[in-house]
Scaffold this motif. Structure first.
Motif, short mmCIF file in Angstrom:
data_model
loop_
_atom_site.label_atom_id
_atom_site.label_comp_id
_atom_site.label_asym_id
_atom_site.label_seq_id
_atom_site.Cartn_x
_atom_site.Cartn_y
_atom_site.Cartn_z
N LEU A 80 0.83 -1.20 0.00
CA LEU A 80 0.00 0.00 0.00
C LEU A 80 0.86 1.26 0.00
N CYS A 81 1.89 1.28 0.85
CA CYS A 81 2.77 2.45 0.93
C CYS A 81 3.55 2.65 -0.37
N VAL A 82 4.06 1.58 -0.94
CA VAL A 82 4.81 1.70 -2.19
C VAL A 82 3.88 2.10 -3.32
N TYR A 83 2.65 1.65 -3.30
CA TYR A 83 1.68 2.08 -4.33
C TYR A 83 1.48 3.59 -4.27
N VAL A 84 1.31 4.13 -3.07
CA VAL A 84 1.13 5.57 -2.92
C VAL A 84 2.37 6.31 -3.42
N LEU A 85 3.55 5.82 -3.08
CA LEU A 85 4.78 6.46 -3.53
C LEU A 85 4.95 6.34 -5.05
N ALA A 86 4.67 5.17 -5.60
CA ALA A 86 4.84 4.97 -7.04
C ALA A 86 3.85 5.81 -7.84
N ALA A 87 2.67 6.01 -7.31
CA ALA A 87 1.67 6.82 -8.02
C ALA A 87 2.05 8.29 -8.03
N ASN A 88 2.90 8.71 -7.10
CA ASN A 88 3.26 10.13 -6.99
C ASN A 88 4.76 10.38 -7.10
N TYR A 89 5.53 9.44 -7.66
CA TYR A 89 6.98 9.56 -7.62
C TYR A 89 7.50 10.79 -8.36
N GLN A 90 6.86 11.19 -9.45
CA GLN A 90 7.35 12.36 -10.20
C GLN A 90 7.22 13.64 -9.38
N ARG A 91 6.15 13.74 -8.63
CA ARG A 91 5.96 14.91 -7.78
C ARG A 91 6.93 14.86 -6.60
N LEU A 92 7.09 13.69 -5.99
CA LEU A 92 7.94 13.57 -4.80
C LEU A 92 9.41 13.81 -5.11
N ARG A 93 9.85 13.48 -6.30
CA ARG A 93 11.25 13.72 -6.68
C ARG A 93 11.61 15.19 -6.66
N ASN A 94 10.64 16.05 -6.92
CA ASN A 94 10.90 17.49 -6.98
C ASN A 94 10.97 18.15 -5.62
N TYR A 95 10.55 17.47 -4.58
CA TYR A 95 10.61 18.03 -3.24
C TYR A 95 12.04 17.98 -2.71
N SER A 96 12.33 18.87 -1.77
CA SER A 96 13.64 18.82 -1.12
C SER A 96 13.69 17.59 -0.21
N VAL A 97 14.87 17.26 0.23
CA VAL A 97 15.03 16.08 1.09
C VAL A 97 14.25 16.25 2.39
N TRP A 98 14.17 17.48 2.90
CA TRP A 98 13.46 17.72 4.15
C TRP A 98 11.95 17.58 3.95
N GLN A 99 11.45 18.02 2.80
CA GLN A 99 10.04 17.82 2.50
C GLN A 99 9.75 16.34 2.28
N GLN A 100 10.68 15.64 1.65
CA GLN A 100 10.52 14.20 1.47
C GLN A 100 10.51 13.49 2.82
N ALA A 101 11.28 13.99 3.78
CA ALA A 101 11.29 13.38 5.12
C ALA A 101 9.90 13.47 5.76
N ILE A 102 9.21 14.56 5.54
CA ILE A 102 7.85 14.69 6.07
C ILE A 102 6.92 13.70 5.38
N ILE A 103 7.07 13.55 4.06
CA ILE A 103 6.28 12.57 3.31
C ILE A 103 6.57 11.16 3.82
N ILE A 104 7.86 10.86 4.06
CA ILE A 104 8.23 9.55 4.60
C ILE A 104 7.58 9.35 5.97
N GLY A 105 7.50 10.41 6.77
CA GLY A 105 6.81 10.31 8.06
C GLY A 105 5.34 9.96 7.88
N LEU A 106 4.69 10.59 6.91
CA LEU A 106 3.28 10.28 6.65
C LEU A 106 3.11 8.85 6.13
N ILE A 107 4.00 8.44 5.24
CA ILE A 107 3.94 7.07 4.71
C ILE A 107 4.22 6.05 5.82
N SER A 108 5.18 6.37 6.68
CA SER A 108 5.49 5.49 7.80
C SER A 108 4.31 5.41 8.77
N SER A 109 3.64 6.52 8.96
CA SER A 109 2.42 6.51 9.81
C SER A 109 1.36 5.60 9.20
#
Length: 159
Positions: A80-109
């Motif tokens: 489920l988590c990888v599906y969410v990431l794969a569906a949005n990978y182009q958008r997530l690549r453009n975020y800074s590492v710190w913004q990605q860390a917040i996304i990783i926190g949400l995915i981990s939650s």
């Protein structure tokens, strides 16, 4: 001939599985980051054509076996988590590492809540706040794991 770039992704996933089951003192085990989720998240965002929901499902089965949980709990949550990431990978690549860390926190939650929900249905456990400490440690470790795996991807020319 064996080439390192063919085996770097599976080796990094195996290392994450080892880190996920490595014994820690009881006080530190509560804070264990989601190594497998972090590594799968990086490879899903970097190489979505190689690391996808199927890889996450198989890795989750291995994690279920290693942790001794009911088969399919971690598989479903990781998929489920990888599906969410794969569906949005182009958008997530453009975020800074710190913004990605917040996304990783949400995915981990999401990962921990799905695992809790499935275990609650199977074993009638009750929610405790300590279940979410790995979310914080995963967020904190994301920049370093990102840097390390990106360096490995560039050094071995993984495409």
């Amino acid at each position: 001939m064996l080439k390192a770039h063919h085996y770097a992704v599976p080796i990094s996933i195996i290392i994450s599985l080892v880190l996920q089951i490595m014994p820690l003192p009881i006080q530190a085990d509560v804070y264990r980051p989601d190594w497998t989720l972090i590594v799968l998240a990086y490879w899903t965002m970097a190489l979505p054509h190689r690391v996808n929901v199927g890889v996450a499902f198989l890795t989750g089965l291995a994690l279920d076996i290693l942790l001794g949980t009911a088969l399919g709990i971690h598989s479903f949550a990781l998929s489920l988590c990888v599906y969410v990431l794969a569906a949005n990978y182009q958008r997530l690549r453009n975020y800074s590492v710190w913004q990605q860390a917040i996304i990783i926190g949400l995915i981990s939650s999401l990962y921990h809540l799905v695992v809790f929900w499935l275990q609650h249905l199977l074993t009638d456990i009750y929610f405790q706040f300590e279940y979410l400490w790995p979310v914080v440690t995963s967020m904190v470790l994301w920049p370093w794991v990102f840097w390390l795996l990106r360096k490995a991807r560039r050094q071995f020319r993984i495409l």
